[in-house]
Design a protein around this motif. Structure first.
Motif, PDB file in Angstrom:
ATOM      1  N   TRP A 409     -21.848  -1.781  72.237  1.00  0.00           N
ATOM      2  CA  TRP A 409     -22.870  -2.830  71.688  1.00  0.00           C
ATOM      3  C   TRP A 409     -23.065  -2.387  70.129  1.00  0.00           C
ATOM      4  O   TRP A 409     -22.963  -3.453  69.336  1.00  0.00           O
ATOM      5  N   LYS A 410     -22.670  -1.073  69.709  1.00  0.00           N
ATOM      6  CA  LYS A 410     -23.060  -0.730  68.368  1.00  0.00           C
ATOM      7  C   LYS A 410     -21.837  -1.350  67.603  1.00  0.00           C
ATOM      8  O   LYS A 410     -22.074  -1.740  66.257  1.00  0.00           O
ATOM      9  N   ILE A 412     -19.949  -3.902  68.328  1.00  0.00           N
ATOM     10  CA  ILE A 412     -20.224  -5.562  68.146  1.00  0.00           C
ATOM     11  C   ILE A 412     -21.108  -5.988  67.037  1.00  0.00           C
ATOM     12  O   ILE A 412     -20.780  -7.066  66.251  1.00  0.00           O
ATOM     13  N   VAL A 413     -22.463  -5.098  67.212  1.00  0.00           N
ATOM     14  CA  VAL A 413     -23.125  -5.612  65.872  1.00  0.00           C
ATOM     15  C   VAL A 413     -22.614  -5.066  64.496  1.00  0.00           C
ATOM     16  O   VAL A 413     -22.969  -5.689  63.380  1.00  0.00           O
ATOM     17  N   LEU A 414     -22.199  -3.844  64.539  1.00  0.00           N
ATOM     18  CA  LEU A 414     -21.377  -3.678  63.163  1.00  0.00           C
ATOM     19  C   LEU A 414     -20.342  -4.373  62.907  1.00  0.00           C
ATOM     20  O   LEU A 414     -20.062  -4.873  61.711  1.00  0.00           O
ATOM     21  N   SER A 416     -20.422  -7.749  63.325  1.00  0.00           N
ATOM     22  CA  SER A 416     -21.200  -9.001  62.899  1.00  0.00           C
ATOM     23  C   SER A 416     -21.749  -8.796  61.450  1.00  0.00           C
ATOM     24  O   SER A 416     -21.555  -9.367  60.511  1.00  0.00           O
ATOM     25  N   PHE A 417     -22.181  -7.525  61.077  1.00  0.00           N
ATOM     26  CA  PHE A 417     -22.540  -7.118  59.838  1.00  0.00           C
ATOM     27  C   PHE A 417     -21.612  -6.845  58.983  1.00  0.00           C
ATOM     28  O   PHE A 417     -21.532  -7.474  57.502  1.00  0.00           O
ATOM     29  N   TYR A 422     -21.717 -14.437  62.554  1.00  0.00           N
ATOM     30  CA  TYR A 422     -22.721 -14.609  63.604  1.00  0.00           C
ATOM     31  C   TYR A 422     -22.731 -13.824  64.792  1.00  0.00           C
ATOM     32  O   TYR A 422     -21.627 -13.748  65.363  1.00  0.00           O
ATOM     33  N   LEU A 423     -23.736 -12.900  65.155  1.00  0.00           N
ATOM     34  CA  LEU A 423     -23.566 -12.096  66.254  1.00  0.00           C
ATOM     35  C   LEU A 423     -23.460 -12.768  67.448  1.00  0.00           C
ATOM     36  O   LEU A 423     -22.803 -12.504  68.484  1.00  0.00           O
ATOM     37  N   LYS A 424     -24.231 -13.988  67.394  1.00  0.00           N
ATOM     38  CA  LYS A 424     -24.143 -14.767  68.760  1.00  0.00           C
ATOM     39  C   LYS A 424     -22.827 -15.419  69.035  1.00  0.00           C
ATOM     40  O   LYS A 424     -22.278 -15.379  70.049  1.00  0.00           O
ATOM     41  N   SER A 442     -24.960  -8.631  80.299  1.00  0.00           N
ATOM     42  CA  SER A 442     -24.910  -7.796  78.904  1.00  0.00           C
ATOM     43  C   SER A 442     -23.099  -7.832  78.708  1.00  0.00           C
ATOM     44  O   SER A 442     -22.497  -6.974  79.391  1.00  0.00           O
ATOM     45  N   SER A 444     -21.818  -6.080  76.482  1.00  0.00           N
ATOM     46  CA  SER A 444     -21.175  -4.779  76.185  1.00  0.00           C
ATOM     47  C   SER A 444     -20.980  -4.161  77.678  1.00  0.00           C
ATOM     48  O   SER A 444     -19.991  -3.223  77.734  1.00  0.00           O
TER      49      SER A 444
END
Length: 471
Positions: A409-410, A412-414, A416-417, A422-424, A442, A444
């Motif tokens: 999950w971390k 995936i967020v990274l 996106s950033f 877009y995270l979605k 989820s 992840s």
């Protein structure tokens, strides 16, 4: 008095909620009172009997754990016994031979309807004397119903019920082919098997006075009757054996738990305070005919789904659930050797699914070795956008040393950033790619369960596939 009840279905279709509730209430009443419960197959209607229906009856009863205390009785194997009783009734002159032809009877019925009279036999043959010419004619045997007086019985659910004998017919107890009829066989069996309480649907109320009069003609004590209120389907229509949606075995195939089915059925017409959840032990301990209502019950499948989900999550042991899930995976031809541990599947899907089969079907993609690449085009995003997501996902997932859903999950967020995506969108692309669905648990956790090796293998495959699309 030693309590003895019976469940007596006819094998002319599949068992539905109404049949099984009758079986359950009869079973519970016997068990509560330390009595006996028997299973009797009423198969005198040879033309309509179906061996598949007999199999269905036995499967459902065994699956629900409604075990019987004696051998299974089949009425079709008791014809010689019935004929002895009919011979006795002829001798006692409480039954008689009727030689009226079917065509004559039809014409009489038409005439009665035309005159707006209740159609019933006019008793032409009731007092016929033996005649040598009649011996060659075919005949049925009719019960000599009393012409006057009343039949009264105290129903355990509905109270006192009264019928005028003048409204009743001299009904047939043996057909022209020599086979006995339902109303006769029921009485003979209940008497012979020492049935003390007859618990059945309210549609049998009209049969009860006929049966009671046969008991009286045989100088026998009548059982105690309890006629259960009818069950209606969700459209408030009477349920039928032909409706596959209420065929109990369907719910077994769909992965419902027998405990949830029984809990649902016991609350269709019976109550014990405000309590909703009952174990089988509690049902047996608390069941009483005094708490059965007179009003019809309406099926609510959403309620059944809720109960089944509740039992999956709160009542049934994890060990039993895992064993059952393995059974349903096998039924769906899913090889569980090449995928996540069943316990992990259960943990992830138990709150989302209402049946065991739904858990199996919903998680089946986790056991696929290869992805269906067409799934990646289920999104509204361009192939180039998808390719970018695949490339950065491959790189980031490959860098994870300790494979866990939190680290996935971390990443995936990274992704996106860092890539200003877009995270979605990233989540949707990965979800559709790895599950083939627009909704799932989820992402992840899904990626974690699929495993690093399989994820990287399939991402690489997707990247190569999309690159070819641009050549």
């Amino acid at each position: 008095m030693k309590i003895k009840t019976r469940f007596a279905p006819s094998p002319t279709g599949n068992l539905h909620f109404g049949n099984v509730r009758t079986a359950l209430f009869s079973w519970l009443f016997a068990k509560k009172n330390k009595g006996k419960f028997i299973l009797r197959i009423e198969d005198t209607d040879v033309a309509r009997n179906d061996l598949k229906s007999v199999k269905n009856i036995l499967e459902v009863m065994k699956w629900l754990g409604l075990n019987w205390d004696e051998k299974i009785y089949f009425q079709s194997k008791r014809f010689s016994f019935y004929k002895k009783i009919i011979t006795l009734m002829l001798k006692k002159k409480v039954a008689y031979k009727c030689y009226c032809s079917e065509s004559v009877l039809k014409n009489k019925k038409k005439y009665q309807i035309l005159k707006k009279k209740k159609p019933k036999y006019d008793r032409t043959c009731r007092n016929l004397k033996n005649n040598i010419f009649l011996k060659k004619k075919s005949f049925v045997i009719r019960f000599k119903n009393p012409k006057s007086g009343y039949v009264e019985f105290n129903d355990k659910i509905r109270g006192m019920i009264k019928f005028n004998n003048s409204e009743l017919d001299d009904f047939i107890i043996q057909r022209r082919d020599g086979n006995p009829t339902y109303n006769f066989c029921v009485v003979v069996d209940d008497l012979d098997m020492k049935i003390t309480h007859v618990i059945r649907g309210e549609d049998h109320i009209s049969n009860t006075p006929k049966q009671i009069n046969i008991f009286y003609s045989l100088k026998a004590k009548i059982p105690i009757y309890a006629h259960l209120p009818i069950i209606l389907d969700e459209n408030k229509k009477k349920i039928s054996k032909k409706n596959s949606n209420i065929n109990i075995i369907k719910y077994f195939k769909e992965g419902f738990l027998p405990e949830a089915i029984l809990n649902y059925l016991v609350r269709l017409g019976w109550s014990n305070g405000n309590k909703e959840i009952f174990s089988l032990y509690e049902m047996k301990k608390n069941f009483s005919l005094d708490n059965v209502g007179k009003s019809s019950s309406i099926l609510n499948i959403k309620r059944l789904l809720y109960l089944n989900k509740y039992y999956i999550n709160n009542i049934i042991s994890r060990k039993k659930i895992i064993l059952l899930l393995k059974y349903y995976f096998k039924k769906e031809n899913i090889n569980i050797k090449y995928g996540p541990n069943i316990e992990e599947i259960f943990n992830l899907f138990k709150k989302r699914c209402s049946s065991l089969r739904e858990i199996v079907v919903s998680s089946s993609y986790l056991y696929n070795k290869f992805l269906n690449l067409n799934n990646i085009f289920l999104t509204n995003l361009s192939n180039k956008y998808v390719l970018i997501v695949f490339k950065i996902s491959y790189y980031n997932f490959k860098c994870i040393n300790l494979w866990s859903s939190s680290k996935i999950w971390k990443k995936i967020v990274l992704m996106s950033f860092k890539n200003k995506l877009y995270l979605k969108n990233i989540i949707n692309i990965l979800r559709v790619t790895f599950t083939g669905k627009l909704n799932s648990p989820s992402i992840s956790k899904i990626i974690f369960l699929i495993g690093k090796k399989k994820i990287l293998f399939n991402l690489k495959k997707c990247i190569l596939f999309l690159k070819k699309c641009f050549i």
